[in-house]
Design a protein around this motif. Structure first.
Motif, PDB file in Angstrom:
ATOM      1  N   LEU A   1      -7.283   2.176   9.705  1.00 13.42           N
ATOM      2  CA  LEU A   1      -6.288   3.119   9.361  1.00 13.42           C
ATOM      3  C   LEU A   1      -6.553   1.865   7.797  1.00 13.42           C
ATOM      4  O   LEU A   1      -5.962   0.956   7.740  1.00 13.42           O
ATOM      5  N   ILE A   2      -7.210   2.614   6.614  1.00 13.60           N
ATOM      6  CA  ILE A   2      -7.502   2.353   5.105  1.00 13.60           C
ATOM      7  C   ILE A   2      -6.754   2.646   4.006  1.00 13.60           C
ATOM      8  O   ILE A   2      -6.158   3.603   3.801  1.00 13.60           O
ATOM      9  N   THR A   3      -6.013   2.157   3.484  1.00 16.29           N
ATOM     10  CA  THR A   3      -4.912   2.657   2.288  1.00 16.29           C
ATOM     11  C   THR A   3      -6.036   1.977   0.854  1.00 16.29           C
ATOM     12  O   THR A   3      -6.496   1.586   1.291  1.00 16.29           O
ATOM     13  N   GLY A   4      -5.788   3.141   0.150  1.00 13.56           N
ATOM     14  CA  GLY A   4      -6.276   2.362  -1.599  1.00 13.56           C
ATOM     15  C   GLY A   4      -8.447   2.989  -0.970  1.00 13.56           C
ATOM     16  O   GLY A   4      -8.840   2.502  -1.348  1.00 13.56           O
ATOM     17  N   ALA A   5      -8.390   4.387  -0.296  1.00 12.72           N
ATOM     18  CA  ALA A   5      -9.740   4.720   0.622  1.00 12.72           C
ATOM     19  C   ALA A   5      -9.972   5.227  -0.829  1.00 12.72           C
ATOM     20  O   ALA A   5     -11.314   5.429   0.147  1.00 12.72           O
ATOM     21  N   THR A   6      -9.248   5.821  -1.588  1.00 10.74           N
ATOM     22  CA  THR A   6     -10.695   6.690  -2.523  1.00 10.74           C
ATOM     23  C   THR A   6     -10.805   5.024  -3.815  1.00 10.74           C
ATOM     24  O   THR A   6     -11.070   5.972  -4.780  1.00 10.74           O
ATOM     25  N   GLY A   7     -10.040   4.750  -4.047  1.00 12.70           N
ATOM     26  CA  GLY A   7     -10.492   3.205  -4.630  1.00 12.70           C
ATOM     27  C   GLY A   7     -11.477   2.713  -4.390  1.00 12.70           C
ATOM     28  O   GLY A   7     -12.292   2.678  -3.494  1.00 12.70           O
ATOM     29  N   LEU A   8     -12.079   1.450  -5.721  1.00 14.25           N
ATOM     30  CA  LEU A   8     -13.172   0.458  -5.016  1.00 14.25           C
ATOM     31  C   LEU A   8     -14.227   0.235  -4.156  1.00 14.25           C
ATOM     32  O   LEU A   8     -14.523   0.077  -3.324  1.00 14.25           O
ATOM     33  N   VAL A   9     -12.679  -0.954  -3.534  1.00 11.79           N
ATOM     34  CA  VAL A   9     -13.018  -1.649  -1.992  1.00 11.79           C
ATOM     35  C   VAL A   9     -12.552  -0.401  -1.164  1.00 11.79           C
ATOM     36  O   VAL A   9     -13.766  -0.560   0.009  1.00 11.79           O
ATOM     37  N   GLY A  10     -11.975   0.071  -1.207  1.00 10.22           N
ATOM     38  CA  GLY A  10     -11.268   1.214  -0.172  1.00 10.22           C
ATOM     39  C   GLY A  10     -12.979   1.651   0.670  1.00 10.22           C
ATOM     40  O   GLY A  10     -11.993   2.282   1.933  1.00 10.22           O
ATOM     41  N   SER A  11     -12.580   2.500  -0.526  1.00 11.54           N
ATOM     42  CA  SER A  11     -14.169   4.274  -0.475  1.00 11.54           C
ATOM     43  C   SER A  11     -15.288   3.122   0.497  1.00 11.54           C
ATOM     44  O   SER A  11     -16.255   3.657   1.015  1.00 11.54           O
TER      45      SER A  11
ATOM     46  N   ARG B   1       5.833  -4.299  -9.068  1.00  8.60           N
ATOM     47  CA  ARG B   1       6.208  -4.120  -7.582  1.00  8.60           C
ATOM     48  C   ARG B   1       7.021  -3.611  -6.743  1.00  8.60           C
ATOM     49  O   ARG B   1       6.770  -3.978  -5.449  1.00  8.60           O
ATOM     50  N   GLN B   2       7.376  -2.409  -7.527  1.00  6.62           N
ATOM     51  CA  GLN B   2       7.152  -1.498  -5.922  1.00  6.62           C
ATOM     52  C   GLN B   2       6.626  -1.106  -5.524  1.00  6.62           C
ATOM     53  O   GLN B   2       6.730  -0.670  -4.115  1.00  6.62           O
ATOM     54  N   VAL B   3       4.878  -0.719  -6.215  1.00  7.47           N
ATOM     55  CA  VAL B   3       3.634  -1.022  -5.113  1.00  7.47           C
ATOM     56  C   VAL B   3       3.444  -2.003  -4.395  1.00  7.47           C
ATOM     57  O   VAL B   3       2.762  -1.636  -2.874  1.00  7.47           O
ATOM     58  N   ASN B   4       2.876  -3.369  -5.243  1.00  8.32           N
ATOM     59  CA  ASN B   4       2.074  -3.907  -4.539  1.00  8.32           C
ATOM     60  C   ASN B   4       3.313  -4.882  -3.841  1.00  8.32           C
ATOM     61  O   ASN B   4       2.791  -5.259  -2.707  1.00  8.32           O
ATOM     62  N   VAL B   5       4.799  -4.577  -3.472  1.00  5.90           N
ATOM     63  CA  VAL B   5       5.013  -5.941  -2.950  1.00  5.90           C
ATOM     64  C   VAL B   5       7.178  -4.621  -1.760  1.00  5.90           C
ATOM     65  O   VAL B   5       6.055  -4.458  -0.587  1.00  5.90           O
TER      66      VAL B   5
ATOM     67  N   ILE C   1      -4.175   6.952   4.396  1.00  7.59           N
ATOM     68  CA  ILE C   1      -3.726   7.873   3.597  1.00  7.59           C
ATOM     69  C   ILE C   1      -3.387   6.986   2.438  1.00  7.59           C
ATOM     70  O   ILE C   1      -4.280   6.624   1.477  1.00  7.59           O
ATOM     71  N   VAL C   2      -3.534   8.887   1.989  1.00 10.21           N
ATOM     72  CA  VAL C   2      -4.100   9.020   0.708  1.00 10.21           C
ATOM     73  C   VAL C   2      -2.672  10.072  -0.609  1.00 10.21           C
ATOM     74  O   VAL C   2      -2.055  10.522   0.429  1.00 10.21           O
ATOM     75  N   ARG C   3      -2.564   9.981  -1.424  1.00 11.62           N
ATOM     76  CA  ARG C   3      -1.672  10.739  -2.601  1.00 11.62           C
ATOM     77  C   ARG C   3      -2.236  12.281  -2.836  1.00 11.62           C
ATOM     78  O   ARG C   3      -3.549  12.325  -1.791  1.00 11.62           O
ATOM     79  N   ALA C   4      -1.193  13.077  -2.274  1.00  7.43           N
ATOM     80  CA  ALA C   4      -1.779  14.760  -2.602  1.00  7.43           C
ATOM     81  C   ALA C   4      -2.683  14.708  -3.836  1.00  7.43           C
ATOM     82  O   ALA C   4      -3.699  15.885  -3.396  1.00  7.43           O
ATOM     83  N   SER C   5      -3.095  14.342  -4.656  1.00  5.71           N
ATOM     84  CA  SER C   5      -3.683  14.257  -5.922  1.00  5.71           C
ATOM     85  C   SER C   5      -4.812  13.509  -5.692  1.00  5.71           C
ATOM     86  O   SER C   5      -5.308  13.917  -6.568  1.00  5.71           O
ATOM     87  N   SER C   6      -5.429  12.689  -4.391  1.00  6.82           N
ATOM     88  CA  SER C   6      -6.678  12.226  -4.711  1.00  6.82           C
ATOM     89  C   SER C   6      -7.960  13.015  -4.389  1.00  6.82           C
ATOM     90  O   SER C   6      -7.119  13.872  -4.025  1.00  6.82           O
ATOM     91  N   ASP C   7      -8.646  12.875  -4.969  1.00  7.65           N
ATOM     92  CA  ASP C   7     -10.395  13.000  -4.722  1.00  7.65           C
ATOM     93  C   ASP C   7     -10.915  13.142  -3.154  1.00  7.65           C
ATOM     94  O   ASP C   7     -10.670  11.678  -3.374  1.00  7.65           O
ATOM     95  N   THR C   8     -10.360  13.286  -2.329  1.00 10.28           N
ATOM     96  CA  THR C   8     -11.260  13.161  -0.821  1.00 10.28           C
ATOM     97  C   THR C   8     -12.078  13.849  -1.253  1.00 10.28           C
ATOM     98  O   THR C   8     -12.819  13.644  -0.215  1.00 10.28           O
ATOM     99  N   LYS C   9     -12.991  14.174  -1.618  1.00 11.47           N
ATOM    100  CA  LYS C   9     -14.396  14.395  -1.645  1.00 11.47           C
ATOM    101  C   LYS C   9     -15.363  13.993  -0.345  1.00 11.47           C
ATOM    102  O   LYS C   9     -15.647  13.784   0.703  1.00 11.47           O
TER     103      LYS C   9
ATOM    104  N   VAL D   1      -6.378  -2.171   7.417  1.00 12.05           N
ATOM    105  CA  VAL D   1      -6.813  -2.457   6.451  1.00 12.05           C
ATOM    106  C   VAL D   1      -5.658  -1.865   4.909  1.00 12.05           C
ATOM    107  O   VAL D   1      -6.408  -0.989   4.099  1.00 12.05           O
ATOM    108  N   HIS D   2      -5.477  -3.033   4.491  1.00 15.69           N
ATOM    109  CA  HIS D   2      -5.067  -2.693   2.668  1.00 15.69           C
ATOM    110  C   HIS D   2      -5.062  -2.835   1.711  1.00 15.69           C
ATOM    111  O   HIS D   2      -5.589  -4.447   0.989  1.00 15.69           O
TER     112      HIS D   2
END
Length: 337
Positions: A10-20, A91-95, A36-44, A75-76
């Protein structure tokens, strides 16, 4: 641990630089992979690679439980990045988001490895000359990002010590490579428009970390049992100066090399004034000079990766020159030069 077709990553941040890049490599290795992706994420790209996606976020326990079902490796990579803005938003996101993820991962019953992608930004913002992992993280930080990445790093360490989390922490430096949508495009633009200026002589080292080398380190952290409970600095095999980094961008992109310099001490003083003024005015965008930019462009950022070499067998496969060529070639293919 030996990864098999029975494992699920399982990858978090999979649409970002490292995660992709991690997701792409995982699928090339034939590893079952979920994001795990947000509804607005580009998952192409994830769809093209055959990555399973679960729509949700780390603030939603139900979507977390769904994403983690059967996952043996997490992998987070997800984080709120930036050098400006209210610390509570970071802090809301990162912690807080990380804590929910950890609790859900520990409860899922199948977890064998949790790799947390931290940052060399957790160390004090000063000149570094071979700093290793024995140096404590700096909770003072210079902005919301570095403060909360330090807090997140310590949170993972706490779960390792108190809850037997099978965790590993990797601390990469400045990550660059194809699909970077944040810092690198701005550097390209400023160099192209001849608006880039070095802070000081440009002779101090960058903590350059090619994304492909980081992905290599992530898989070593998953596979090596010696990594459990450990923290590792990760960077390229060869560090380059600020000048070499920027000139390599210019050379590969076909731009004129930057020649402007600003006195470093003057820039530090001006950054403090500008940051104070921007905060007083409630500005939402960072000033031209900030503590984060002073650090990136003015400080010597040499961190030891000897522990990763010794315990993980980490030997970065891609040299800086090849990494930069690959990076610029991607931007050229995207029509972004």
């Amino acid at each position: 641990m030996q990864l098999t077709d029975q494992d699920l990553l399982l990858i978090t941040g999979a649409t970002g630089l490292v995660g992709s890049h991690l997701a792409e490599e995982a699928r090339q290795r034939g590893l079952r992979t979920r994001a795990i992706v947000r509804a607005s994420s580009d998952t192409k790209l994830l769809d093209e690679w055959g990555v399973e996606t679960v729509v949700g976020d780390m603030a939603d326990p139900l979507s977390l439980a769904q994403a983690l079902a059967g996952a043996t490796v997490v992998v987070h990579c997800a984080a709120k990045v930036g050098d400006w803005g209210p610390i509570d938003e970071y802090r809301q996101v990162n912690v807080a988001g990380l804590e929910k993820l950890l609790e859900a991962a520990e409860a899922n019953g199948s977890l064998r490895r949790f790799v947390h992608v931290s940052s060399l930004g957790v160390y004090e913002a000063r000149d570094h000359h071979g700093t290793d992992e024995t140096e404590p993280v700096n909770l003072a930080g210079i902005d919301g990002y570095t403060v909360t990445k330090a807090e997140a790093d310590l949170l993972v360490q706490k779960h390792v010590a108190e809850k037997n989390l099978p965790g590993v922490i990797l601390r990469p430096g400045f990550i660059y490579g194809p699909r970077d949508r944040t810092v690198f495009p701005r550097l390209l633009e400023r160099i192209r428009d001849k608006r880039f200026a070095y802070l000081g002589k440009g002779d101090k080292l960058v903590n350059n970390t090619y994304v492909g080398n980081l992905v290599q380190a992530i898989f070593l952290a998953i596979e090596k049992d010696e990594a459990l409970g450990r923290v590792f600095n990760i960077r390229d095999g060869r560090l380059v100066t600020k000048k070499e980094f920027m000139e390599a961008i210019a050379d590969e992109a076909g731009y004129d090399k930057p020649t402007k310099h600003v006195n470093l001490q003057f820039a530090k003083g001006l950054a403090k004034v500008m940051e104070g003024t921007w905060r007083l005015l409630g500005k939402k965008e960072a000033p031209l000079l900030s503590s984060a930019r002073i650090k990136f462009l003015g400080l010597n950022l040499d961190f030891s990766m000897e522990r990763a070499q010794r315990e993980l067998g980490y030997q970065p496969a891609t040299d800086f020159d090849a990494a930069m060529k690959t990076t610029i070639d991607w931007f050229r293919e995207q029509g972004m030069l």
